[in-house]
Design a protein around this motif. Structure first.
Motif, PDB file in Angstrom:
ATOM      1  N   SER A   1      57.791  28.709  46.131  1.00  0.00           N
ATOM      2  CA  SER A   1      57.230  28.524  44.906  1.00  0.00           C
ATOM      3  C   SER A   1      55.679  28.585  44.958  1.00  0.00           C
ATOM      4  O   SER A   1      55.078  27.896  45.797  1.00  0.00           O
ATOM      5  N   ILE A   2      55.005  29.630  44.288  1.00  0.00           N
ATOM      6  CA  ILE A   2      53.721  29.590  44.368  1.00  0.00           C
ATOM      7  C   ILE A   2      53.113  28.889  43.082  1.00  0.00           C
ATOM      8  O   ILE A   2      53.609  28.945  41.763  1.00  0.00           O
ATOM      9  N   LYS A   3      52.114  28.051  43.619  1.00  0.00           N
ATOM     10  CA  LYS A   3      51.531  27.132  42.556  1.00  0.00           C
ATOM     11  C   LYS A   3      50.275  27.991  41.599  1.00  0.00           C
ATOM     12  O   LYS A   3      49.541  28.768  42.433  1.00  0.00           O
ATOM     13  N   ARG A   4      50.459  27.947  40.333  1.00  0.00           N
ATOM     14  CA  ARG A   4      49.551  28.503  39.569  1.00  0.00           C
ATOM     15  C   ARG A   4      48.353  27.721  39.561  1.00  0.00           C
ATOM     16  O   ARG A   4      48.278  26.666  39.444  1.00  0.00           O
ATOM     17  N   ARG A   5      47.163  28.520  39.558  1.00  0.00           N
ATOM     18  CA  ARG A   5      46.058  27.652  39.289  1.00  0.00           C
ATOM     19  C   ARG A   5      45.453  27.639  37.815  1.00  0.00           C
ATOM     20  O   ARG A   5      45.679  28.623  37.182  1.00  0.00           O
ATOM     21  N   TYR A   6      45.174  26.551  37.367  1.00  0.00           N
ATOM     22  CA  TYR A   6      44.829  26.229  35.862  1.00  0.00           C
ATOM     23  C   TYR A   6      43.294  25.728  36.035  1.00  0.00           C
ATOM     24  O   TYR A   6      42.714  24.809  36.553  1.00  0.00           O
TER      25      TYR A   6
ATOM     26  N   ASP B   1      41.731  27.151  30.793  1.00  0.00           N
ATOM     27  CA  ASP B   1      43.227  27.298  30.378  1.00  0.00           C
ATOM     28  C   ASP B   1      43.517  25.745  29.680  1.00  0.00           C
ATOM     29  O   ASP B   1      44.080  25.976  28.398  1.00  0.00           O
TER      30      ASP B   1
ATOM     31  N   VAL C   1      46.375  35.422  28.142  1.00  0.00           N
ATOM     32  CA  VAL C   1      47.643  35.552  28.912  1.00  0.00           C
ATOM     33  C   VAL C   1      47.953  36.990  28.553  1.00  0.00           C
ATOM     34  O   VAL C   1      48.157  37.826  29.778  1.00  0.00           O
TER      35      VAL C   1
ATOM     36  N   SER D   1      52.931  20.706  40.795  1.00  0.00           N
ATOM     37  CA  SER D   1      53.501  21.778  40.109  1.00  0.00           C
ATOM     38  C   SER D   1      52.331  22.908  40.106  1.00  0.00           C
ATOM     39  O   SER D   1      52.756  24.105  39.925  1.00  0.00           O
ATOM     40  N   HIS D   2      51.233  22.495  40.228  1.00  0.00           N
ATOM     41  CA  HIS D   2      50.116  23.342  39.923  1.00  0.00           C
ATOM     42  C   HIS D   2      48.692  23.054  40.565  1.00  0.00           C
ATOM     43  O   HIS D   2      48.709  21.840  40.988  1.00  0.00           O
TER      44      HIS D   2
ATOM     45  N   GLU E   1      53.436  26.551  30.593  1.00  0.00           N
ATOM     46  CA  GLU E   1      54.387  26.965  31.445  1.00  0.00           C
ATOM     47  C   GLU E   1      55.606  27.417  30.328  1.00  0.00           C
ATOM     48  O   GLU E   1      56.197  28.493  30.323  1.00  0.00           O
TER      49      GLU E   1
ATOM     50  N   ARG F   1      54.695  30.216  28.284  1.00  0.00           N
ATOM     51  CA  ARG F   1      54.822  31.508  28.694  1.00  0.00           C
ATOM     52  C   ARG F   1      56.126  31.935  29.173  1.00  0.00           C
ATOM     53  O   ARG F   1      56.500  33.159  29.019  1.00  0.00           O
TER      54      ARG F   1
END
Ligand code: SF4
Length: 338
Positions: free
Chosen positions: A17-22, A27, A43, A178-179, A294, A297
């Motif tokens: 699982s790749i962590k999304r950057r916020y 954001d 987005v 998670s991020h 999330e 999205r």
């Protein structure tokens, strides 16, 4: 014919699982202001018809960044320790005359006149860079306003502030479960008598005015300052002494202010009674917003802010206002046709 792969079973590898950057501002703060606007432009990447907000905020930030570089002598060591133009402020008429002279020179194929001050030169250089990205002021007034505010800030705050700046564009981030939450703070400002990180302040510029912000906006900005304080603590091991949001729009007017307007800053003094609970509350609020992003999205569902939850000035410069029931207290915007 035999099948060489018969009986061969290759288990699927679990996808990492790749962590999304916020980003704190681009954001989280944007989504909290209006999910619909965020979904459309951040987005889905629709191009706004007018990059009003982007032009204004970027030109202020980038020119002020050059002012700090000027004082630090980063480009030319001979300017080290000097406030650009010694805080001189040109009148609107002088600025307009220079802009007109540039236009005439271009129209006549002549070399452009030299900028009358360093600040005007920095401003024109930054504008040129933005123009190459398709970002420009939509009216001459907006352009003039941006340069006026920069001059006022330079004259009012430059002499004391520039000498205290220890770093600019300070990058902060937190690796959450998670991020990744990250932010870039405009200034790290030190106490002249004590360079201890716990005595430093972090400053962030906002292009707009503070007057007219709704309670929800102020709440988000308060959380933003607490989140910055926490990210700072992760980087330096201690909380900063103070977090300051500087609302540059408050400086605008016919004359350069001689004292800082009361509404120009929103300050959070960390050591005066802020508990770890308050920081935890802000981090949780931003983490909840990331979860909402999330979910939006996943469902591709981006609801508009409700009337009263967003300021009319934000809706007034939003391209989606023609198809949105929120502006004008929930009455929407009257179409200009047929
Ligand atoms: S007009 Fe206002 S509420 Fe509607 S999408 Fe734009 S910013 Fe959001």
């Amino acid at each position: 014919m035999t099948n060489p792969f018969q009986g061969l079973s290759v288990p699927l590898t679990a996808s990492a699982s790749i962590k999304r950057r916020y980003s704190v501002t681009q954001d989280v703060v944007s989504y909290r202001r209006c999910a619909r606007q965020y979904g459309a432009f951040n987005v889905h990447n629709y191009a706004p018809a007018h990059q009003t907000q982007l032009y204004f905020g970027t030109v202020l930030h980038q020119v002020l960044d050059r002012c700090h570089g000027h004082f630090q002598g980063l480009v030319n060591s001979s300017t080290k320790g000097q406030v650009p133009d010694q805080g001189r402020v040109l009148s609107d008429a002088e600025l307009q005359q220079h802009f007109a002279d540039i236009r005439n020179a271009i129209d006549n194929g002549q070399p452009q006149p030299a900028p009358p001050t360093d600040l005007v030169r920095y401003f024109l250089e930054v504008e040129q860079g933005l123009r190459s990205q398709g970002i420009r002021a939509i009216t001459p007034d907006l352009r003039l306003k941006a340069l006026r505010i920069i001059q006022y800030f330079n004259a009012l705050e430059g002499p004391e502030l520039y000498a205290r700046v220890r770093d600019t564009e300070l990058r902060l981030q937190a690796d959450r479960q998670s991020h990744i939450l990250h932010g870039v703070v405009d200034l790290l400002v030190e106490n002249p008598n004590n360079a201890d990180p716990s005595e430093c302040e972090i400053w962030d510029y906002k292009g707009m005015s503070r007057v007219g912000l709704l309670r929800a906006d102020l709440q988000t900005y308060l959380f933003q300052m607490r989140v910055y304080a926490h990210l700072y603590e992760l980087k330096f091991g201690v909380l900063p002494k103070r977090v300051v949001l500087y609302f540059l729009g408050e400086l605008d007017g016919d004359r350069a202010p001689h004292t800082r307007p009361a509404n120009a800053t929103l300050e959070l003094a960390i050591h005066n009674g802020m508990s770890s609970n308050e920081i935890g509350e802000a981090m949780q609020a931003f983490a909840d917003t990331v979860k909402e992003i999330e979910t939006s999205r996943a469902q591709d569902h981006w609801p508009a802010a409700s009337p009263g939850e967003i300021s009319e000035q934000d809706c007034a410069i939003c391209d989606l206002r023609w198809d949105c029931a929120t502006p004008n207290g929930g009455q929407g915007v009257a179409l200009r046709y047929p």
